[in-house]
Scaffold this active site. Sequence first.
Site, PDB file in Angstrom:
ATOM      1  N   THR A 386       6.044  -5.090   2.920  1.00 33.40           N
ATOM      2  CA  THR A 386       6.153  -5.643   1.516  1.00 33.40           C
ATOM      3  C   THR A 386       5.903  -6.975   1.381  1.00 33.40           C
ATOM      4  O   THR A 386       5.319  -7.365   2.591  1.00 33.40           O
ATOM      5  CB  THR A 386       7.869  -5.321   1.214  1.00 33.40           C
ATOM      6  N   HIS A 410       2.753   5.240   6.813  1.00 31.80           N
ATOM      7  CA  HIS A 410       1.887   4.660   6.085  1.00 31.80           C
ATOM      8  C   HIS A 410       2.603   3.360   5.488  1.00 31.80           C
ATOM      9  O   HIS A 410       2.054   2.581   5.096  1.00 31.80           O
ATOM     10  CB  HIS A 410       1.354   5.524   4.707  1.00 31.80           C
TER      11      HIS A 410
END
Lengths: 487, 141
Positions: A386, A410
């Site tokens: 993130t 992923h």
Amino acid sequence: MSIEIRKITPYLWEVTKKGDMLVPGRVYGDEETIQGLLKDAEERKGGGFTPAIQQVVNVASLPGIEKASIAMADIHPGYGFTIGGVGAFDLEEGVISVAGVGFDINCGVRVLKTPLKKKDIEGKKDELANQLFRSVPSGVGSTGDIRLSVNEINEVLRRGAEFVVEKGYGFPEDLEYTEENGKVSDADPENVSLKAKERQFKQVGTLGSGNHYLEVQWIEEIYDTEAAEAYGIHEGQVLVAIHCGSRALGHQIGTDYLKTLEAASRKYGIPIRERELVCAPIKSPEGRKYFTAVNCGVNCAFANRQAISHLTRKALGSVFGIPIEEIRLLYDVGHNTCKIESHNVEGTMKRLLIHRKGATRAFGPGREEVPEAYRPIGQPLLVGGTMGTASYILSGTEQGMEECFGSAVHGAGRALSRQAAKRRWRGERIIQELREKGIIIKSRSKPGVAEEAPGAYKDVDRVVEIMHRSGVNKKIARMKPLVCVKG
Amino acid sequence: MPYTYLEHLADVGIMSTGATLEEVFESGAEAMLNVMFDLDTIEYKSETPITCEAENIEMLFIEVLNEILSRQDIEGIAIKGLKRGKVEERDGIYHFRGAAGGEPFNEEKHSVKTEVKAATYAGLEYRVEKGQHILRCILDV
């Protein structure tokens, strides 16, 4: 039917085959992952949306499934298939499903290697952020400078990144380092609606929105020097990660074929366990048409990431005065795909249709699909974290080829809903906090930044550690963000 | 407009209600558009026709939402809402006719939020409760 789960290893769990299941389920995770999945399933018993573990069971019940219905450690509820879901199907008996690919066909990550070091960009982060934000169109409604005619769109759908490179947006070497060389065959633009093509006219070379991003990162740690050398990366090096997909064209293909496959499920008598989990036999006319349309979406996404790479190279070149050919492609991998691949099934190589929904292909050493320079190591996997945390480069392993059809996680996977994230954080505050940590965020949407707040995701370090310890993916390098352009 | 957002980990669930089918479709459309834009920044200046058909009400709802998404991309417009919607059943097929209104997309003027990729069949449900029509689905964002 109650769901039973047993531990195979501390990082791999099996959902016992029972009821309609044709194969068992297999979930990569630790104790905490599994307890979380069971708790979520319990809480949803009274109604609401289908829990992830039930989705693993539902996929295990589809005709022609081979070995197991598999989920990676970033598992969370999707549509029909769980996110992080892998389903392999026999080409004669098996089915193809929109849910196993998703609406953002061949959404994926590509990583560019730069000749820059972290210290080279420290004083220029704002300038770089502004230049990238200007150069790469992002956000809701964004359109690009690259405008295509219908004929050119058809070329993009047939030839993917190859067409874009020929147009002058990139180098032939880029194709060598893109999964499938940036172009899958068996793509038929005739099976893609005009509406899907019309939606794409202005969107080639645009990032999109939601969790898509363009991120400038630096390599904080190398775990495997031999692999890092083969991949051409080193500590302190600046990389650029591009996360996006096939944009509106892929969304429209998904929307169109959901209807086609809904009718096909009824026509061929395939039980519909979840409304989104509709499918058609792979060899039926409907299944065949969908596959050739998906391949168009796959090519469109490769083309899109190729066009964005070109814009990124130009932006970096103008800010740092470096020749753009020195910005080389590490690799490009999709994580919303279905592909025909050969795998070892009970001692013989067999061609199968592999769905990977929010899961990355992760071929191990020796596979001919892996670029020659990387072949002794295995395919690089690009795992996005993130804005405030880390991203990883991993490699595929032989064990992964045997256990999970050469697949990988992923990303981190969401821990909080977008609504909950917006209640908890404000976009402006997140941007300020990250700036204090030396990370520059550019975005057209402040609520979008709040939705994608680092705290809204699971801990990527933990998710990657689970996969690494399970033996199916191997840690190579860890990156930290410097500049992030959010969609 | 009567709509609410439902908790969904990865995406956005919407639930809209209305005294008539037209109302529930209009509020559902607004629920979706409000995910994408700050609707106060869009003016209702021009209209584009929306016509869809499907074999039942809930599938018609998904058709209409997806048609709005594709009109936005193709025409380069920001849509504020649906008006004058009409839902009719003829020979077992449900038809929607109405207009989506807005103006040309302008990134300086329109405050954007998050792109909706598609309205999906996931969590899709239509029911009538105490004279209120209720539609629910998950948007892929």
